[in-house]
Design a protein around this motif. Structure first.
Motif, PDB file in Angstrom:
ATOM      1  N   VAL A  90       0.846  -1.195   0.000  1.00 22.15           N
ATOM      2  CA  VAL A  90       0.000   0.000   0.000  1.00 22.15           C
ATOM      3  C   VAL A  90       0.881   1.245   0.000  1.00 22.15           C
ATOM      4  O   VAL A  90       1.762   1.378   0.852  1.00 22.15           O
ATOM      5  CB  VAL A  90      -0.932   0.031   1.231  1.00 22.15           C
ATOM      6  CG1 VAL A  90      -1.857   1.250   1.163  1.00 22.15           C
ATOM      7  CG2 VAL A  90      -1.751  -1.248   1.325  1.00 22.15           C
ATOM      8  N   ILE A  91       0.646   2.143  -0.939  1.00 24.00           N
ATOM      9  CA  ILE A  91       1.334   3.435  -0.952  1.00 24.00           C
ATOM     10  C   ILE A  91       0.559   4.375  -0.040  1.00 24.00           C
ATOM     11  O   ILE A  91      -0.640   4.595  -0.217  1.00 24.00           O
ATOM     12  CB  ILE A  91       1.425   4.019  -2.370  1.00 24.00           C
ATOM     13  CG1 ILE A  91       2.233   3.087  -3.280  1.00 24.00           C
ATOM     14  CG2 ILE A  91       2.064   5.406  -2.342  1.00 24.00           C
ATOM     15  CD1 ILE A  91       2.294   3.534  -4.729  1.00 24.00           C
ATOM     16  N   THR A  92       1.246   4.921   0.976  1.00 22.93           N
ATOM     17  CA  THR A  92       0.582   5.778   1.960  1.00 22.93           C
ATOM     18  C   THR A  92       1.102   7.208   1.961  1.00 22.93           C
ATOM     19  O   THR A  92       0.598   8.038   2.716  1.00 22.93           O
ATOM     20  CB  THR A  92       0.746   5.195   3.372  1.00 22.93           C
ATOM     21  OG1 THR A  92       2.125   5.237   3.750  1.00 22.93           O
ATOM     22  CG2 THR A  92       0.248   3.755   3.427  1.00 22.93           C
ATOM     23  N   GLY A  93       2.125   7.506   1.148  1.00 21.84           N
ATOM     24  CA  GLY A  93       2.652   8.860   1.133  1.00 21.84           C
ATOM     25  C   GLY A  93       3.582   9.079  -0.049  1.00 21.84           C
ATOM     26  O   GLY A  93       4.000   8.125  -0.718  1.00 21.84           O
ATOM     27  N   VAL A  94       3.907  10.332  -0.303  1.00 30.87           N
ATOM     28  CA  VAL A  94       4.818  10.699  -1.384  1.00 30.87           C
ATOM     29  C   VAL A  94       5.512  12.001  -1.003  1.00 30.87           C
ATOM     30  O   VAL A  94       4.931  12.860  -0.335  1.00 30.87           O
ATOM     31  CB  VAL A  94       4.056  10.850  -2.722  1.00 30.87           C
ATOM     32  CG1 VAL A  94       3.002  11.954  -2.645  1.00 30.87           C
ATOM     33  CG2 VAL A  94       5.015  11.103  -3.884  1.00 30.87           C
ATOM     34  N   ASP A  95       6.756  12.127  -1.414  1.00 32.90           N
ATOM     35  CA  ASP A  95       7.478  13.379  -1.219  1.00 32.90           C
ATOM     36  C   ASP A  95       7.546  14.103  -2.553  1.00 32.90           C
ATOM     37  O   ASP A  95       8.112  13.579  -3.522  1.00 32.90           O
ATOM     38  CB  ASP A  95       8.893  13.112  -0.684  1.00 32.90           C
ATOM     39  CG  ASP A  95       9.552  14.397  -0.186  1.00 32.90           C
ATOM     40  OD1 ASP A  95       8.911  15.099   0.612  1.00 32.90           O
ATOM     41  OD2 ASP A  95      10.685  14.686  -0.597  1.00 32.90           O
ATOM     42  N   THR A 128       9.676  12.324  -5.644  1.00 31.78           N
ATOM     43  CA  THR A 128      11.062  11.856  -5.516  1.00 31.78           C
ATOM     44  C   THR A 128      11.130  10.502  -4.822  1.00 31.78           C
ATOM     45  O   THR A 128      11.987   9.685  -5.130  1.00 31.78           O
ATOM     46  CB  THR A 128      11.899  12.860  -4.713  1.00 31.78           C
ATOM     47  OG1 THR A 128      11.348  12.991  -3.384  1.00 31.78           O
ATOM     48  CG2 THR A 128      11.909  14.224  -5.393  1.00 31.78           C
ATOM     49  N   ARG A 129      10.218  10.262  -3.867  1.00 33.20           N
ATOM     50  CA  ARG A 129      10.166   8.983  -3.163  1.00 33.20           C
ATOM     51  C   ARG A 129       8.759   8.799  -2.603  1.00 33.20           C
ATOM     52  O   ARG A 129       8.005   9.754  -2.444  1.00 33.20           O
ATOM     53  CB  ARG A 129      11.216   8.913  -2.053  1.00 33.20           C
ATOM     54  CG  ARG A 129      11.149  10.031  -1.029  1.00 33.20           C
ATOM     55  CD  ARG A 129      12.276   9.936  -0.013  1.00 33.20           C
ATOM     56  NE  ARG A 129      12.234  11.054   0.920  1.00 33.20           N
ATOM     57  CZ  ARG A 129      12.945  12.175   0.791  1.00 33.20           C
ATOM     58  NH1 ARG A 129      13.789  12.303  -0.222  1.00 33.20           N
ATOM     59  NH2 ARG A 129      12.832  13.150   1.677  1.00 33.20           N
TER      60      ARG A 129
END
Length: 445
Positions: A367-372, A379-380
Motif C-alpha cells: 500500500v502506498i501511503t505517502g509521497v514526497d 522523488t520517493r
C-alpha cells in the motif's frame, strides 16, 4: 549448428579474467560478502530518507507471516485505514483468514470448472499443463479480492482470527493441490466417457464438500453472524449485535467496490496503452468480478496515485518487490546496488524487455501511503508492507521514484480520478484477452 566451448575458447576467457584490473581484490570482496553487500551504494540510503510531504496516517503494520496473502493484506489495509479514522479505533484489522478461506474454496471451484472446460484438450497441451501446474495458490489480484468481498462480505479479525495454516500455508497448499489434481483425473475421465453433465456437476459438488471440510479443519468455519465489540480512542465502549459479513461491510467499510479499478503499466509490444486487458483462466469466483486492467503510461500511474493520496486515500499497488530492494532497511531503489559497476557488465534491460523475457513481473502487493513532492514532482514514496514491524521503518518502506517507474506494474484507483477518456475506455471498451501465462496474470504473494 550448435558450437561447444573449445579448450582454446576457455583458455582465452581465463586469460581475460586474469588480466582484468583489480580482479583478485574484487573476487575476495564478493566471495566474502556476497554481491549485494559488495555493490551496495550508500548514497541510496541517504536519498531514501523516510520523510514525505504528502502522507496518510495509517497506524501499525500487519504481518502475513509465511503465507502468500499480500494482496489480501494490502486490500484490507486500504479499507481499514478510513475505518480507524472514522470510528476512532487503533490497531484494528479485518480478518485475512476469512477472505483466505473463501478464496481457497472459490479457487477450487474455479479449477474444477476449467478442468471440465478443457477436458477435450490432451494432457501436455499448454493450457492443461498451466492448470495442473498450480491448481490453486495463496496469491491473487485486486479484482479477485473484490469478487470475494462482493459475494461474502468481510469480518473483523477478532471474529475469525489467524490459524496455523493461515500463517504457514505450505501444508494446506500441498494437500489441497494434491486433492485438486486427483479430482481432475476423475473429472477428465468422466468427460471423456461423455457422462451427462448433471452427473459431472454432482461429482464436482461432492469434491467441493470435501474441500470445504479440509478448509474448515485448517482455517475454521467462516461466521454467518457475529457481534462486533470495540472501545474507541475516547475509551467509549461499542457493541453491534447480530451482524452478517455483508452487513458489517456495508455499515463499517461502505465502499462501492465498482468504483475501484486496476490500472497497469505494461510497456510491451502486445499491449498498446489506453486499452483494456484481461487474462484467460485468471480469477477465483466463477460468475464474479473479472480481472480487468487499463494499461496506461507510467506517468499516468504516478499522477493518479498522487491524486488519490492528496485526497486522503491510500493506494493498493503491485510490484516486483525482490528487485533492487533491501528488506531489512526497507528500501526499494534502483540505485541501492551497483552490480553492473562491480562486474563491469551491462545489466540494463527496459521494463518491457524484462516483462517479455521473464526477468520481472508482479510478485507482491503493498500500500502506498505517502509521497514526497519537490516542485510538484515525486522523488520517493512511503509504502506500508505486510511483513511485520521488524523490517524497514517499523514495517514501512521507502520507494524511490525510479523504482516506481521500473518495477511497479499495477495501482488501484478510484474511477473519479481517471480522465473522462480513461474512464470511458475502462467502462466501455471490449477487453483484449491475454494468454494465461502472460506476466499481467501474475499473482501477488
Amino acid at each position: 549448428m550448435s558450437k561447444d566451448i573449445s579448450q582454446q575458447d576457455l583458455a582465452k576467457i581465463e586469460q581475460d579474467f586474469a588480466k582484468y584490473p583489480s580482479a583478485r581484490v574484487l573476487q575476495r570482496a564478493v566471495m566474502t560478502n556476497g554481491i549485494n553487500a559488495s555493490s551496495q551504494n550508500m548514497d541510496s540510503q541517504i536519498a531514501m530518507d523516510p520523510t514525505f510531504s504528502v502522507e496518510v496516517a495509517t497506524g501499525e503494520v500487519s504481518n502475513q507471516k509465511q503465507s502468500g496473502r499480500c494482496w489480501m493484506f494490502a486490500a484490507l489495509n486500504t479499507m481499514r485505514h478510513p475505518f480507524q479514522k472514522e470510528f476512532k479505533v487503533n490497531g484494528f484489522e479485518l480478518s485475512q483468514n476469512y477472505t483466505f478461506f473463501w478464496d481457497k474454496f472459490e479457487k477450487a471451484n474455479f479449477f474444477y470448472e476449467n478442468v471440465i472446460e478443457t477436458s477435450d484438450l490432451p494432457l501436455g497441451d499448454r493450457k492443461v499443463d498451466f492448470l495442473l501446474t498450480t491448481p490453486q495458490q495463496d496469491g491473487g489480484q485486486w479484482d479477485m479480492l473484490v469478487a470475494l468481498v462482493q459475494k461474502y462480505g468481510l469480518v473483523p479479525k477478532s471474529v475469525m482470527p489467524e490459524t496455523f495454516s493461515a500463517t504457514k500455508s505450505a501444508q494446506l497448499n500441498k494437500n489441497l493441490n494434491l486433492k485438486l489434481r486427483r479430482d481432475a483425473v476423475e473429472l477428465r475421465r468422466l468427460m471423456d466417457e461423455q457422462t451427462p453433465r448433471e452427473q459431472v456437476e454432482s461429482r464436482k459438488n461432492t469434491f467441493l464438500s470435501e474441500v470445504y471440510r479440509m478448509l474448515a479443519y485448517a482455517l475454521g468455519n467462516p461466521p454467518k453472524t457475529f457481534d462486533f465489540e470495540y472501545r474507541d480512542t475516547d475509551k467509549k465502549y461499542h457493541r453491534d449485535a447480530q451482524l452478517t459479513p455483508q452487513s458489517f461491510f456495508e455499515k463499517y467499510i461502505g465502499w462501492n467496490l465498482e468504483d475501484y479499478v486496476s490500472v497497469i503499466n505494461a510497456p510491451t509490444e502486445n499491449k498498446p496503452f489506453n486499452q483494456v486487458y484481461n487474462v484467460e483462466l485468471l480469477g477465483n469466483v466463477v460468475g464474479g468480478r473479472e480481472v480487468r486492467h487499463l494499461n496506461l503510461e507510467i506517468e499516468e500511474l504516478k499522477r493518479l496515485t498522487i491524486a488519490q493520496l492528496e485526497a486522503g486515500e491510500t493506494v493498493w499497488f503491485g510490484s516486483d518487490v525482490g528487485q533492487s530492494s533491501d528488506r531489512q532497511a526497507g528500501i526499494m531503489d534502483t540505485e541501492i546496488y551497483k552490480p553492473d559497476e562491480l562486474f563491469d557488465v551491462d545489466l540494463h534491460m527496459t521494463k518491457g524487455d524484462r516483462l517479455d523475457y521473464a526477468e520481472s513481473l508482479m510478485t507482491h502487493a503493498m500500500v502506498i501511503t505517502g509521497v514526497d513532492l519537490v516542485e510538484g514532482q515525486p522523488t520517493r514514496w512511503k509504502v506500508e508492507n505486510s511483513w511485520g514491524d521488524k523490517v524497514g521503518h517499523k514495517g514501512y518502506f521507502v520507494m524511490s521514484d525510479s523504482w516506481f517507474e521500473e518495477f511497479t506494474y499495477q495501482v488501484v484507483i478510484n474511477k473519479k480520478f481517471l480522465t473522462a477518456d480513461q474512464k470511458d475506455i475502462y467502462e466501455n471498451s471490449e477487453a483484449h484477452v491475454l494468454a494465461p501465462w502472460d506476466p499481467m496474470g501474475a499473482l501477488a504473494e
